[in-house]
Motif scaffolding. Structure first.
Motif: not given
Length: 535
Positions: A162-174
């Motif tokens: 859930t945390y990963v989905a909520d922060n998908a935009a930030t995580i996706g750049t890395r």
């Protein structure tokens, strides 16, 4: 003490050299041909010389290792006759030091591990994820590791996803694109796993592999029996657990080369379940573990109906072979017979293909590694009789064994300590409290003086400019002049300038200078448009 007596081919004793016992093995044959007895006598032999054993009991028959054979058993006379025919003068019934385990905690001590120890590759296999979903799961594990969020049980993993989905935009750049659709698919599979009692397995206290490698007070190796009759209803969980256990042994044990006897022997019953529908990455991992764990002093023995159930890359590493009868009913059966015959070292005096179909119960084709590590020529042999009971325990006998186990009470109660679920929940609650604390102050500033809000400032600028324009037009009319178009244009420009400045401040606060420039253009254009409409 350097060998285990397996059986006899006429007057010739067939013995497993303990120095070669970690070169792995295969026990194959059709249902009802004696595979379980072969497995039982090998477990007895290893235990007697102080080698711990781990095996899965699919039908419940192997539990009989905990009890001695009986003179009242229907097979007593046949066992005694076979022992005498093999020259086993010291043959006697004997019980072995057995410890029962069960993933569901019903027929043995509970077996648990943590999500982190299982790892993303095996979890992906367990949940049947595709490559994309496995990549997302790997990212979740990586972020949990970076942020020191322990993944112990399934609710920890659900919270992390859930945390990963909520922060998908930030995580996706890395780490690459993370879609909510992939996260949702993983969460649905977690729900399926939970419904299959997977939540019992992923918990603490986690099983310590050291507890499986215990030697009894009398020097005999501990026989660990996993109750697998219920577990077989979830074949993917069964095979994943056993592969995880092998991996844990591989990581925990030091390199020892070829010891005088194995440190532990691992029997993998219904081995085809490990390879059915397994992705390439998992098959490579199985091959790697089987190939390298030999140097850790661990022997792995696969038990299956058809030898072709085991991939060639793995089967090529199985030096000790016991082949029971196969039936040539189908083309696949005929292929299996031919494949089995080709794996043996040729014996000129034995037609292997014909013998495989003629073997009686308790007979097998046996080829064991000699002292030089080379497979001996295949022999048609009688398998020695077991010393322990043939057949299962009663429910009461099993309860007594579990209660008297050296591990009684160690694993029965589960523990739920602070981990990713609790930490992420606390973060969310803290963020909510901060918003609630700041909300009244924000409402006090904007509620009583709406003109201080963003839209209020824009509306104020528009209304002020509108009033100023109308005042100038009224003054012009008193002086006999026509309303000036330049005043309307000036009003639009003034309002647009005010909106641009407000937009710049908002955008800059949110996303820095670039955001400020975007905000300036958007709110400036919006403000000018409103002013023109009013004008």
């Amino acid at each position: 003490m350097g060998t285990i007596f397996v059986g006899a081919a006429g007057d010739k004793a067939l013995e497993l050299d303990l120095k070669r016992a970690n070169r792995h093995g295969l026990i194959a044959g059709a249902t009802g041909t004696g595979k379980t007895v072969s497995l039982q006598i090998l477990a007895e032999g290893f235990s007697k010389i102080g080698v711990p054993v781990f095996m899965a009991d699919v039908k419940g028959d192997l539990a009989g290792l905990a009890m001695p054979g009986s003179a009242t058993h229907k097979a007593h006379d046949a066992l005694q006759k076979r022992a005498a025919g093999m020259g086993l003068a010291d043959y006697a019934y004997e019980a072995f030091p057995v410890v029962f385990w069960d993933l569901f905690g019903e027929q043995g001590h509970p077996v648990r591990t943590t999500v982190s120890e299982m790892g993303p590759l095996l979890l992906s296999r367990l949940m049947g994820l595709n490559e994309t979903q496995e990549g997302v799961l790997t990212i979740a594990f990586r972020i949990a590791d970076e942020e020191q969020l322990m993944l112990l049980d399934l609710k920890d993993l659900q919270s992390m996803l859930t945390y990963v989905a909520d922060n998908a935009a930030t995580i996706g750049t890395r780490y690459g694109n993370v879609t909510k659709a992939s996260v949702g698919a993983i969460q649905r599979q977690l729900l399926v796993l939970e419904n299959e009692d997977g939540a019992r397995f992923f918990a603490e206290p986690a099983l310590s592999v050291a507890d499986l490698m215990t030697v009894a007070d009398d020097g005999r190796g501990q026989v660990n029996i996993l109750a697998a009759d219920k577990l077989m209803q979830s074949p993917r969980l069964y095979s994943t657990f056993l592969l995880w256990l092998l991996s844990e042994l591989f990581e925990a044990l030091p390199e020892v080369g070829d010891p005088d006897k194995p440190k532990m022997v691992f029997f993998f019953d219904e081995a085809h379940l490990l390879f059915d529908e397994a992705p390439k990455a998992l098959l490579e991992k199985v091959e790697q573990v089987v190939r390298l764990i030999r140097s850790k002093g661990v022997g792995v023995y696969f038990i299956t109906q058809n030898p072709i159930d085991v991939p060639e890359d793995v089967g090529g590493q199985l030096g000790n072979r016991i082949q029971h009868a196969l039936r040539a009913f189908t083309p696949r059966d005929q292929k299996a017979i031919k494949a089995a015959a080709e794996t043996f070292r040729i014996n000129p005096g034995l037609d292997v293909v014909t013998a495989i179909t003629e073997l009686k119960v308790g007979e097998a084709l046996v080829s064991l590694l000699d002292s030089d590590g080379a497979p001996a020529p295949v022999e048609r042999a009688l398998i020695r009789p077991p010393c322990s009971r043939l057949g299962p325990l009663t429910e009461q006998e099993r309860k007594v064994m579990i209660a008297s186990s050296p591990f009684a009470g160690r694993y029965e109660e589960s523990i739920d300590r602070e981990s990713a679920f609790e930490i992420l929940k606390a973060r969310a609650e803290q963020a909510l409290e901060t918003v609630e604390e700041e909300a009244p102050a924000a409402r006090g500033k904007t509620g009583s003086n709406w003109s201080n809000s963003i839209l209020g400032k824009i509306a104020g600028a528009v209304i002020g400019a509108f009033v100023a324009k109308k005042a100038r037009d009224f003054g012009d009319s008193l002086a006999g002049k026509k309303p000036s178009r330049r005043s309307a244009s000036a009003t639009s420009t003034a309002v647009g300038t005010a909106g641009s400045q407000i937009g710049y401040e908002i955008g800059k606060a949110i996303a820095g200078p670039m955001g400020g420039r975007i905000g300036r253009g958007v709110l400036g254009s919006f403000s000018r448009g409103v002013a023109k409409k009013i004008g």
